[in-house]
Design an enzyme around this catalytic site. Structure first.
Site, PDB file in Angstrom:
ATOM      1  N   GLU A 325       0.786  -1.315   0.032  1.00 55.23           N
ATOM      2  CA  GLU A 325       0.263   0.242   0.244  1.00 55.23           C
ATOM      3  C   GLU A 325       1.615   1.281  -0.086  1.00 55.23           C
ATOM      4  OE1 GLU A 325      -2.472   3.751   1.840  1.00 55.23           O
ATOM      5  OE2 GLU A 325      -0.389   2.174   2.854  1.00 55.23           O
ATOM      6  N   GLU A 326       2.187   1.382   0.760  1.00 51.61           N
ATOM      7  CA  GLU A 326       2.520   2.440   1.076  1.00 51.61           C
ATOM      8  C   GLU A 326       3.482   3.144  -0.383  1.00 51.61           C
ATOM      9  OE1 GLU A 326       2.370   4.574   3.447  1.00 51.61           O
ATOM     10  OE2 GLU A 326       2.364   2.989   4.548  1.00 51.61           O
ATOM     11  N   HIS A 423       4.756   7.184   9.620  1.00 51.01           N
ATOM     12  CA  HIS A 423       5.676   7.055   8.721  1.00 51.01           C
ATOM     13  C   HIS A 423       7.541   7.161   8.882  1.00 51.01           C
ATOM     14  CE1 HIS A 423       3.441   8.031   4.741  1.00 51.01           C
ATOM     15  NE2 HIS A 423       2.694   6.366   5.190  1.00 51.01           N
TER      16      HIS A 423
END
Length: 467
Positions: A325-326, A423
């Site tokens: 996803e990132e 993050h």
């Protein structure tokens, strides 16, 4: 007289059904809070495996571990869905400072943005200029930008209560800043971390170059909010300073990874599929506990909690742990592609990708009629202080499933502290509260239970009663 009897019968039926639903929600929450597995699973993902950057060894260890845990649950089906994912590596730790006069330097905290190219081997040193938004670069033009490092200093909007709205308002600076600066001859970009708190943690995240050729791509890094404030203050006093940074990141060839999928087959409508999920990959600075280890283990526990609460779903309930996803969304796209190819009928999808904090409710992407139906369930959630049932964003990984026949939803925890960790190196297990995590798993299970029981149909038949 017939009218009275029918009304009494209908009222009694509704009351009985509501009582049953309340009892089942009570079972779900009790099981999660007294015998949940989400925290234990997260402990292993975070502390025994760690950060799970797409394409890394840790990501593959996470695939193996979660599949093994699915196998232990006695589900009807468990499998791995292959998906090719990008592999970007950070390399040696980054280093940076600014120089106010020859030999007078101040170190600052930075990290390379995901997808960035490296600096030259010995690092990069140049004059630095500040802009409040990447759109201001065009106004400066080549004369003022060429040969310089562009410092994009746009804070998240602090007066927005919805912190995801604040994040969305300036995430484009991180993603597109380097590509825009490169058009005008910049040699690098430094981007303010997307964090509402002032601290020393730089926050990474995905960035891109669009169709910019490799030869013109410039390195891009995030700077901590404290250091962004310091650098901006120094530039206000002296706009003729040098900035140095060194990073050693690299984009490698794509590698094969997997979405991890576990399923309870529906007892009445097995071809109607309900999905619950989170993303298994994470960035590499911390261990990815909030983003998105929390969503992964909550989704896993939905299946376990349904079984532990004695609930046999009418529809197929499928937990999907998405990969990548990132920095690519490859897992979500691949899952939707396979579902379409197999002509699968997905009726509902719920994603948890907003951290493991106290759940407040859900946001829904659906018709007004369906939202009204869902909002009628709010009284069942009131004892658990879940009140937020509103139209809104669902989630990145389930987004590719969107069509006219599916209801999409996202778990909405309290978001005020989420971007303190997002993050960054402090996205670690110690910052996840066990009870909050378990409340989230229970809330998700409760919504899945109701959606499975009552379905997504909103057309009711009007029956005319006659004497």
């Amino acid at each position: 007289m017939k009218h009275i009897l029918i009304v009494v019968f209908l009222f009694t039926t509704v009351q009985f059904s509501a009582q049953t639903d309340a009892d089942n929600l009570k079972k779900i929450f009790t099981n999660s809070l007294t015998d949940g597995m989400s925290y234990q699973w997260l402990d292993h993902l975070s502390n025994q495996i760690g950060g799970r950057l797409s394409g890394s060894l840790n990501a593959e260890l996470a695939v193996q571990y979660t599949k093994e845990e699915f196998d232990k649950l006695g589900l009807d089906k468990v499998w791995l869905q292959p998906v090719m994912v990008p592999r970007w590596v950070r390399g040696a730790p980054e280093f940076a400072y600014f120089e106010t006069s020859p030999g007078v330097t101040t170190n600052v905290n930075i990290c390379a943005l995901g997808g960035s190219v490296a600096t030259p081997a010995g690092g990069l040193k140049a004059k630095i200029i500040e802009v409040g938004s990447y759109t201001e670069i065009e106004a400066l033009g080549t004369d003022k930008v060429k040969g310089k490092i562009v410092f994009i200093n746009r804070p998240m909007q602090a007066d927005l209560i919805n912190t995801f709205e604040a994040y969305g308002g300036c995430s484009v600076e991180r993603y597109a800043g380097a590509a825009e600066a490169a058009k005008y001859g910049a040699v690098g970009t430094i981007v303010r971390s997307l964090n509402l708190r002032l601290d020393d943690f730089p926050h990474t995240g995905s960035m891109g170059y669009g169709d910019l050729p490799n030869s013109k791509r410039i390195p891009s890094a995030a700077i901590s909010t404290n250091d962004a404030e310091l650098l901006s203050g120094i530039l206000a006093l002296n706009d003729n300073i040098n900035f140095f940074f060194s990073q050693n990141c690299k984009q490698l060839e794509d590698v094969q990874s997997y979405n991890v999928i576990g399923e309870i087959t529906g007892s009445e409508f097995p071809n109607e599929i309900i999905v619950v999920g989170g993303h298994l990959d994470s960035w590499d600075l911390g261990d990815g506990s909030h983003d998105d280890g929390a969503g992964v283990v909550q989704s896993m526990d939905v299946l376990r909690l349904l079984k532990a609460s004695g609930i046999r779903p009418k529809r197929t309930i499928r937990a999907v742990l998405f990969m990548n996803e990132e920095n690519g969304l490859r897992g979500g796209k691949k899952y939707a592609q396979v579902a379409k190819s197999n002509k699968e009928k997905h009726v509902f999808a719920l994603e948890s990708d907003s951290g493991g904090f106290t759940p407040r409710g859900f946001s829904f992407d659906c018709s007004e009629a369906m939202l009204a139906k869902i909002q009628s369930w709010r009284p069942l959630f009131k004892p658990y202080l879940i009140h937020y049932f509103e139209e809104g964003y669902s989630g990145a990984d389930i987004g590719p499933l969107k069509d006219d026949n599916i209801v999409l939803a996202g778990l909405r925890p309290d978001s005020q502290r989420y971007f303190d960790h997002h993050h960054a190196a402090n996205d670690t297990f110690e910052h996840v509260n066990k009870r909050e995590l378990e409340l989230g798993a229970a809330s998700m299970t409760a919504l899945i239970y109701l959606m499975d029981k009552y379905g997504t149909e909103t057309i009711s038949k009007n029956v005319e009663l006659k004497n």
